[in-house]
Design an enzyme around this catalytic site. Structure first.
Site, PDB file in Angstrom:
ATOM      1  N   CYS A 142       0.838  -1.200   0.000  1.00 57.39           N
ATOM      2  CA  CYS A 142       0.000   0.000   0.000  1.00 57.39           C
ATOM      3  C   CYS A 142       0.873   1.250   0.000  1.00 57.39           C
ATOM      4  CB  CYS A 142      -0.923  -0.008   1.221  1.00 57.39           C
ATOM      5  SG  CYS A 142      -1.964   1.463   1.356  1.00 57.39           S
ATOM      6  N   CYS A 193      -0.482   4.067   2.206  1.00 59.20           N
ATOM      7  CA  CYS A 193      -0.270   3.852   3.643  1.00 59.20           C
ATOM      8  C   CYS A 193       1.177   4.122   4.043  1.00 59.20           C
ATOM      9  CB  CYS A 193      -0.619   2.410   4.021  1.00 59.20           C
ATOM     10  SG  CYS A 193      -2.205   1.815   3.429  1.00 59.20           S
ATOM     11  N   ASP A 194       2.134   3.690   3.221  1.00 60.55           N
ATOM     12  CA  ASP A 194       3.527   3.632   3.663  1.00 60.55           C
ATOM     13  C   ASP A 194       4.496   4.498   2.874  1.00 60.55           C
ATOM     14  OD1 ASP A 194       2.771   1.712   5.569  1.00 60.55           O
ATOM     15  OD2 ASP A 194       2.986   0.087   4.130  1.00 60.55           O
TER      16      ASP A 194
END
Length: 304
Positions: free
Chosen positions: A131, A134-135
């Site tokens: 992701c 997300c990261d």
């Protein structure tokens, strides 16, 4: 006793909840994580009708969630462990509850497919991610590699250039499967490099990712790329952990349905990415959710 229990609060499940709750059915929707599914972790959705400038995935899914709640859908934040679907009263067993319903819509979605190579599990959360939204911020000023050749790989690879100094996209073929607009954006981005006809063989490091070994499928030559992160986009597989032998599934494990989304069990429907469908998009999931909810209403009307 619910009229309908929906497993999964992605685009399909949330749409089904909106339709069924608005239609006056006692509706429960079971979700083990954050409402929105994979769509909620997408930075920007550009092909959903009504948003010509695009819209953030989390923002769009939050609107779905709010709308379902506004019509009275009850959210149950638990993980489904098992279910009993053959009887007229369906039973779903979660972490701490046993729920009963007259019908069930399975909209559990799909999850990123793993590479299944050495180092992937070892460095999950320590440089290996599925992701970018997300990261991505963890890799500011660093080098990362993206594995894959579809829309997600190209779009998320482009997104990663907001943070990383260098993004290398590794694809097993010579041509990408992604939409042309996504390919052009990636190729026009000076931070992105491409490695074609190659596959990853091992993710390397000690405490965190330090490199990845790739193999050229034409020459069989192996190369080690020094990188700080590996982002994997090689397709999806169904969230089928709780699915036992009751439901008929295809070769890849996705639930088989008829034209009206009914499964092989009476009163049980499937919608969205969990089912055997040729296209997995927010728009198609929304259509599935609406149809499944309408078919539940018809099914319940015939039971009276």
């Amino acid at each position: 006793m619910y009229d309908v229990l929906i497993i999964g609060a992605g685009p399909a499940g949330l749409t089904a909840a909106i339709y069924s709750a608005r239609g006056g059915l006692k509706t429960g929707i079971i979700e083990m994580g954050m409402p929105g599914g994979q769509a909620a972790s997408t930075e920007k959705i550009e092909n959903y009708p009504g948003f010509p400038e695009g819209i953030g995935g989390y923002e769009l899914m939050n609107k779905f969630h709010q709308q379902a709640e506004a019509y009275g859908a009850e959210f149950i934040f638990e993980e489904v462990q098992t279910f009993e679907l053959q009887a007229s009263v369906k039973k779903i067993h979660t972490d701490s509850k046993s729920l009963e319903s007259k019908t069930v819509i399975i909209a559990a979605g799909s999850k990123p497919r793993s590479l299944n190579i050495p180092g992937e599990d070892t460095f999950h959360g320590r440089g290996v991610s599925y992701c970018a939204t997300c990261d991505g911020a963890f890799f500011r000023g660093k080098k990362v590699v993206v594995i894959g050749g579809g829309d997600s790989a190209l779009e998320e690879g482009t997104y990663l250039t907001k943070f990383a100094d260098e993004v290398t996209i590794v694809h097993r073929r010579a041509e990408f499967r992604a939409a042309q607009i996504a390919v052009e954006r990636a190729k026009n981005n000076s931070k992105i490099k491409f490695v074609y006809n190659s596959i990853p063989e091992e993710i390397l490091g000690i405490d965190h990712v330090e490199g990845i070994r790739i193999r050229n499928l034409q020459t069989e030559e192996t190369t080690i790329l020094p990188v700080d992160g590996v982002f994997v986009y090689v397709g999806t597989e169904p969230n089928d952990k709780f699915i036992q032998g009751e439901l008929e599934v295809g070769e890849r494990g996705y639930i088989k349905t008829g034209n009206l989304l009914q499964t092989n069990i009476e009163g049980v429907f499937a919608a969205g990415d969990i089912r055997d469908t040729p296209l997995r998009q927010v728009a198609t999931a929304v259509g599935d959710g609406a149809l499944a909810a309408v078919e539940v209403e018809k099914y319940l009307a015939h039971q009276k």
